[in-house]
Design a protein around this motif. Structure first.
Motif, PDB file in Angstrom:
ATOM      1  N   SER A 280       0.838  -1.209   0.000  1.00  0.00           N
ATOM      2  CA  SER A 280       0.000   0.000   0.000  1.00  0.00           C
ATOM      3  C   SER A 280       0.866   1.249   0.000  1.00  0.00           C
ATOM      4  O   SER A 280       0.595   2.202  -0.734  1.00  0.00           O
ATOM      5  CB  SER A 280      -0.922   0.000   1.226  1.00  0.00           C
ATOM      6  OG  SER A 280      -1.779  -1.107   1.170  1.00  0.00           O
TER       7      SER A 280
ATOM      8  N   THR B 254       4.177  -8.280  -2.178  1.00  0.00           N
ATOM      9  CA  THR B 254       3.653  -7.651  -3.395  1.00  0.00           C
ATOM     10  C   THR B 254       4.682  -7.562  -4.521  1.00  0.00           C
ATOM     11  O   THR B 254       4.315  -7.541  -5.687  1.00  0.00           O
ATOM     12  CB  THR B 254       3.154  -6.222  -3.117  1.00  0.00           C
ATOM     13  OG1 THR B 254       4.271  -5.391  -2.781  1.00  0.00           O
ATOM     14  CG2 THR B 254       2.155  -6.206  -1.973  1.00  0.00           C
TER      15      THR B 254
ATOM     16  N   MET C 234      -1.376   0.012  -7.777  1.00  0.00           N
ATOM     17  CA  MET C 234      -2.835  -0.170  -7.708  1.00  0.00           C
ATOM     18  C   MET C 234      -3.364   0.799  -6.656  1.00  0.00           C
ATOM     19  O   MET C 234      -2.956   0.721  -5.490  1.00  0.00           O
ATOM     20  CB  MET C 234      -3.168  -1.583  -7.236  1.00  0.00           C
ATOM     21  CG  MET C 234      -2.434  -2.695  -7.949  1.00  0.00           C
ATOM     22  SD  MET C 234      -3.206  -3.129  -9.485  1.00  0.00           S
ATOM     23  CE  MET C 234      -4.837  -3.544  -8.935  1.00  0.00           C
TER      24      MET C 234
ATOM     25  N   LYS D  31     -10.179  -0.779  -8.149  1.00  0.00           N
ATOM     26  CA  LYS D  31      -8.765  -0.432  -8.073  1.00  0.00           C
ATOM     27  C   LYS D  31      -8.356   0.145  -9.419  1.00  0.00           C
ATOM     28  O   LYS D  31      -8.599  -0.461 -10.461  1.00  0.00           O
ATOM     29  CB  LYS D  31      -7.937  -1.699  -7.819  1.00  0.00           C
ATOM     30  CG  LYS D  31      -7.971  -2.156  -6.383  1.00  0.00           C
ATOM     31  CD  LYS D  31      -6.791  -1.570  -5.647  1.00  0.00           C
ATOM     32  CE  LYS D  31      -6.689  -2.155  -4.260  1.00  0.00           C
ATOM     33  NZ  LYS D  31      -5.388  -2.302  -3.751  1.00  0.00           N
TER      34      LYS D  31
ATOM     35  N   PRO E 289       2.957  -9.557  11.840  1.00  0.00           N
ATOM     36  CA  PRO E 289       2.273 -10.671  12.521  1.00  0.00           C
ATOM     37  C   PRO E 289       2.126 -11.915  11.628  1.00  0.00           C
ATOM     38  O   PRO E 289       2.156 -11.787  10.401  1.00  0.00           O
ATOM     39  CB  PRO E 289       0.895 -10.095  12.859  1.00  0.00           C
ATOM     40  CG  PRO E 289       0.918  -8.657  12.501  1.00  0.00           C
ATOM     41  CD  PRO E 289       2.104  -8.391  11.627  1.00  0.00           C
TER      42      PRO E 289
ATOM     43  N   HIS F 287       2.123 -14.778  -7.460  1.00  0.00           N
ATOM     44  CA  HIS F 287       2.876 -14.136  -8.554  1.00  0.00           C
ATOM     45  C   HIS F 287       3.704 -15.176  -9.303  1.00  0.00           C
ATOM     46  O   HIS F 287       3.752 -15.195 -10.530  1.00  0.00           O
ATOM     47  CB  HIS F 287       3.794 -13.028  -8.002  1.00  0.00           C
ATOM     48  CG  HIS F 287       3.044 -11.887  -7.378  1.00  0.00           C
ATOM     49  ND1 HIS F 287       3.584 -11.069  -6.422  1.00  0.00           N
ATOM     50  CD2 HIS F 287       1.782 -11.448  -7.581  1.00  0.00           C
ATOM     51  CE1 HIS F 287       2.681 -10.164  -6.062  1.00  0.00           C
ATOM     52  NE2 HIS F 287       1.581 -10.385  -6.751  1.00  0.00           N
TER      53      HIS F 287
ATOM     54  N   HIS G 133      -8.040  -8.396   2.275  1.00  0.00           N
ATOM     55  CA  HIS G 133      -6.612  -8.176   2.018  1.00  0.00           C
ATOM     56  C   HIS G 133      -6.196  -8.905   0.735  1.00  0.00           C
ATOM     57  O   HIS G 133      -6.626 -10.039   0.483  1.00  0.00           O
ATOM     58  CB  HIS G 133      -5.775  -8.669   3.215  1.00  0.00           C
ATOM     59  CG  HIS G 133      -4.310  -8.483   3.013  1.00  0.00           C
ATOM     60  ND1 HIS G 133      -3.497  -9.492   2.534  1.00  0.00           N
ATOM     61  CD2 HIS G 133      -3.521  -7.386   3.158  1.00  0.00           C
ATOM     62  CE1 HIS G 133      -2.257  -9.018   2.429  1.00  0.00           C
ATOM     63  NE2 HIS G 133      -2.235  -7.757   2.800  1.00  0.00           N
TER      64      HIS G 133
HETATM   65  N1  LIG Z   1       2.341  -2.817  -7.243  1.00  0.00           N
HETATM   66  C1  LIG Z   1       2.332  -4.113  -7.245  1.00  0.00           C
HETATM   67  O1  LIG Z   1       3.094  -4.715  -7.972  1.00  0.00           O
HETATM   68  C2  LIG Z   1       1.411  -4.853  -6.342  1.00  0.00           C
HETATM   69  C3  LIG Z   1       1.370  -6.249  -6.363  1.00  0.00           C
HETATM   70  C4  LIG Z   1       0.521  -6.897  -5.474  1.00  0.00           C
HETATM   71  C5  LIG Z   1      -0.258  -6.150  -4.587  1.00  0.00           C
HETATM   72  N2  LIG Z   1      -0.213  -4.782  -4.611  1.00  0.00           N
HETATM   73  C6  LIG Z   1      -1.013  -3.944  -3.686  1.00  0.00           C
HETATM   74  O2  LIG Z   1      -0.357  -3.958  -2.433  1.00  0.00           O
HETATM   75  C7  LIG Z   1      -1.335  -3.782  -1.396  1.00  0.00           C
HETATM   76  C8  LIG Z   1      -1.145  -4.827  -0.310  1.00  0.00           C
HETATM   77  O3  LIG Z   1       0.141  -4.692   0.221  1.00  0.00           O
HETATM   78  P1  LIG Z   1       0.641  -5.597   1.441  1.00  0.00           P
HETATM   79  O4  LIG Z   1       0.112  -6.956   1.261  1.00  0.00           O
HETATM   80  O5  LIG Z   1       2.086  -5.429   1.530  1.00  0.00           O
HETATM   81  O6  LIG Z   1      -0.105  -4.990   2.695  1.00  0.00           O
HETATM   82  P2  LIG Z   1      -0.283  -3.481   3.162  1.00  0.00           P
HETATM   83  O7  LIG Z   1       0.791  -2.635   2.622  1.00  0.00           O
HETATM   84  O8  LIG Z   1      -1.689  -3.082   2.878  1.00  0.00           O
HETATM   85  O9  LIG Z   1      -0.089  -3.627   4.709  1.00  0.00           O
HETATM   86  C9  LIG Z   1      -1.007  -4.388   5.489  1.00  0.00           C
HETATM   87  C10 LIG Z   1      -0.849  -4.033   6.945  1.00  0.00           C
HETATM   88  O10 LIG Z   1       0.438  -4.476   7.386  1.00  0.00           O
HETATM   89  C11 LIG Z   1       1.049  -3.485   8.194  1.00  0.00           C
HETATM   90  N3  LIG Z   1       2.499  -3.673   8.098  1.00  0.00           N
HETATM   91  C12 LIG Z   1       3.294  -3.488   7.029  1.00  0.00           C
HETATM   92  N4  LIG Z   1       4.568  -3.817   7.335  1.00  0.00           N
HETATM   93  C13 LIG Z   1       4.572  -4.201   8.634  1.00  0.00           C
HETATM   94  C14 LIG Z   1       5.591  -4.669   9.515  1.00  0.00           C
HETATM   95  N5  LIG Z   1       6.843  -4.848   9.125  1.00  0.00           N
HETATM   96  N6  LIG Z   1       5.224  -4.965  10.796  1.00  0.00           N
HETATM   97  C15 LIG Z   1       3.935  -4.856  11.187  1.00  0.00           C
HETATM   98  N7  LIG Z   1       2.933  -4.432  10.399  1.00  0.00           N
HETATM   99  C16 LIG Z   1       3.245  -4.105   9.137  1.00  0.00           C
HETATM  100  C17 LIG Z   1       0.555  -2.186   7.601  1.00  0.00           C
HETATM  101  O11 LIG Z   1       0.636  -1.164   8.562  1.00  0.00           O
HETATM  102  C18 LIG Z   1      -0.887  -2.534   7.251  1.00  0.00           C
HETATM  103  O12 LIG Z   1      -1.728  -2.344   8.353  1.00  0.00           O
HETATM  104  C19 LIG Z   1      -2.682  -3.843  -2.060  1.00  0.00           C
HETATM  105  O13 LIG Z   1      -3.161  -2.527  -2.225  1.00  0.00           O
HETATM  106  C20 LIG Z   1      -2.395  -4.470  -3.410  1.00  0.00           C
HETATM  107  O14 LIG Z   1      -3.302  -4.082  -4.403  1.00  0.00           O
HETATM  108  C21 LIG Z   1       0.616  -4.146  -5.457  1.00  0.00           C
END
Ligand SMILES: NC(=O)c1ccc[n+]([C@@H]2O[C@H](COP(=O)([O-])OP(=O)(O)OC[C@H]3O[C@@H](n4cnc5c(N)ncnc54)[C@H](O)[C@@H]3O)[C@@H](O)[C@H]2O)c1
Ligand SMILES: [Fe+2]
Length: 387
Positions: free
Chosen positions: A100, A143, A152, A161, A185, A199, A278
């Motif tokens: 994100s 990701t 996204m 999205k 977690p 992926h 998620h």
């Molecule tokens: N650009 C791309 O290539 C691509 C590929 C797949 C997904 N995405 C996008 O990525 C997003 C999902 O990302 P995500 O799965 O990394 O989750 P996220 O970034 O949404 O994070 C999820 C939760 O994890 C917490 N968090 C993150 N790192 C942490 C850590 N080290 N310790 C504790 N908590 C932590 C965050 O605060 C958040 O509450 C979606 O929006 C999805 O569409 C992008």
């Protein structure tokens, strides 16, 4: 043989505590006043302290930190972050967080570099010029956004999205620091790991665009995830397992950026946009069903992967493919992830709602790369099986 183009413009730096070098790395690419884009959890838990110290040591006595990024970030957040960056004369971005945050940083970089309305840049290959320097530091291993060409961003009005895709969105550098993942977690560790595995398994069977170069990355990344994700999930302080899953998710990111993903991602994007699930957990639920749907078209590849990863000795591709799907299901169980949409809070859809959702799936760019074309009936059947 397919013709192919493979590219991966991002410099990748790996090491324990390597995040502290972020300012030096962004300077290498010409940045001198970076915006530090992150989320509140990471700030509150002192996870970005070493980066802030690096900025201060480098002469930025009051670093510009924007940490108001929600999970599944949206257009409003991107506008706020880019206004903050412009007001403070930032010339580059350091993004520290999960997908994100990294996607928000990419979209913020579009506004900062090109100006105008973010929405004018959505779609594939609309951006055709270099953007400001961007360094991405992932704090989840899933990701692959730290090396991918896409961002996204949620449109909360339309419940969908928006996809931004261009090779110029790939960060200039990715810093992989396993220490930043210790606080992640178990459930998020597992969910993001399954995003990375999806992926790999979608890139391997993607039609038209895949290549041996990308396949090699996807296959080795899948092996690392099967080997190390259970360890990282059981013991978050296992730095070796954290490091291996982080490297795997970056390799998977490079693979899918070149080869594409497929139906599992299209289903997960539509479901996540509609019901706020998620991304990783939603992929995890759909993955075995998406693979079974593809077996008829991809058994040769699945079979090879199953044998390479040691899940089957059978020379019968269908049998070996089933063994690979069973291994995915077993991994889901081992890392404690739910395997139904109901269990992740998706309400049962009927009639008009289901039709609207199917349209979202069929219009998702990810589905273009799936090896088997999916009709509305196919999509509904997968949804019902996954429910
Ligand atoms: N650009 C791309 O290539 C691509 C590929 C797949 C997904 N995405 C996008 O990525 C997003 C999902 O990302 P995500 O799965 O990394 O989750 P996220 O970034 O949404 O994070 C999820 C939760 O994890 C917490 N968090 C993150 N790192 C942490 C850590 N080290 N310790 C504790 N908590 C932590 C965050 O605060 C958040 O509450 C979606 O929006 C999805 O569409 C992008
Ligand atoms: Fe993904």
């Amino acid at each position: 043989m397919n013709t192919f183009v493979f590219q991966s413009p991002t410099k990748v730096c790996f090491g324990e505590n390597s995040a502290a070098t972020a300012f030096d790395v962004v300077k290498d690419f010409g940045g001198s006043r970076p915006l530090l884009l992150t989320d509140k959890f990471l700030v509150d838990n002192n996870l970005i302290d070493s980066i802030i110290d690096g900025l201060k040591d480098g002469g930025l006595t009051e670093p510009f930190v924007f940490c108001d990024v929600p999970s599944d970030s949206d257009v409003d957040c991107v506008n706020s972050a880019s206004n903050y960056a412009k007001e403070n004369g930032c010339d580059s971005i350091i993004a520290v967080g999960g997908g994100s945050v990294m996607d928000t940083a990419k979209a913020t970089n579009i506004c900062l570099s090109l100006g105008g309305d973010l929405l004018d840049y959505q779609g594939l290959n609309i951006i055709e010029e270099r953007l400001r320097p961007l360094v991405a530091i992932p704090t989840t291993a899933g990701t692959g956004s730290e090396v991918s060409f896409v961002a996204m961003i949620k449109d909360r009005v339309e419940h969908r999205k928006l996809v931004f895709g261009s090779r110029f969105l790939a960060p200039d550098a990715a810093i992989l620091d396993p220490v930043l993942l210790v606080s992640l977690p178990p459930k998020l560790t597992a969910a993001t790991g399954l995003d990375a595995l999806t992926h790999c398994l979608e890139a391997l069977v993607a039609s038209v665009t895949n290549s041996a170069v990308s396949d090699a990355l996807a296959l080795e990344a899948a092996r690392l995830i099967f080997d190390y994700l259970p360890r990282a999930t059981k013991n978050g302080e296992d730095i070796e397992a954290r490091g291996q899953t982080l490297v795997a998710s970056t390799m998977a990111g490079i693979a899918f950026s070149n080869s594409g993903v497929g139906i599992v991602h299209a289903l997960a994007h539509a479901t996540g946009a509609r019901f706020q699930t998620h991304h990783g957990i939603t992929n995890a639920v759909y993955l075995p069903h998406g693979m079974r749907f593809n077996i008829a078209y991809s058994s040769e590849i699945y079979g090879k992967v199953a044998r390479a990863l040691g899940f089957s000795k059978s020379l019968d591709d269908n049998e070996a493919s089933e063994a690979l799907v069973a291994a995915v299901e077993q991994l889901l169980e081992e890392v404690g992830l739910p395997n139904t949409l109901r269990a992740i809070g998706v309400p049962e859809m009927k009639d008009a709602e289901l039709d609207e959702w199917v349209t979202l799936v069929t219009e998702d760019p990810a589905i273009i790369f799936n090896p088997r074309e999916a009709t509305a009936e196919d999509i509904i059947a997968i949804y019902k099986r996954a429910y």
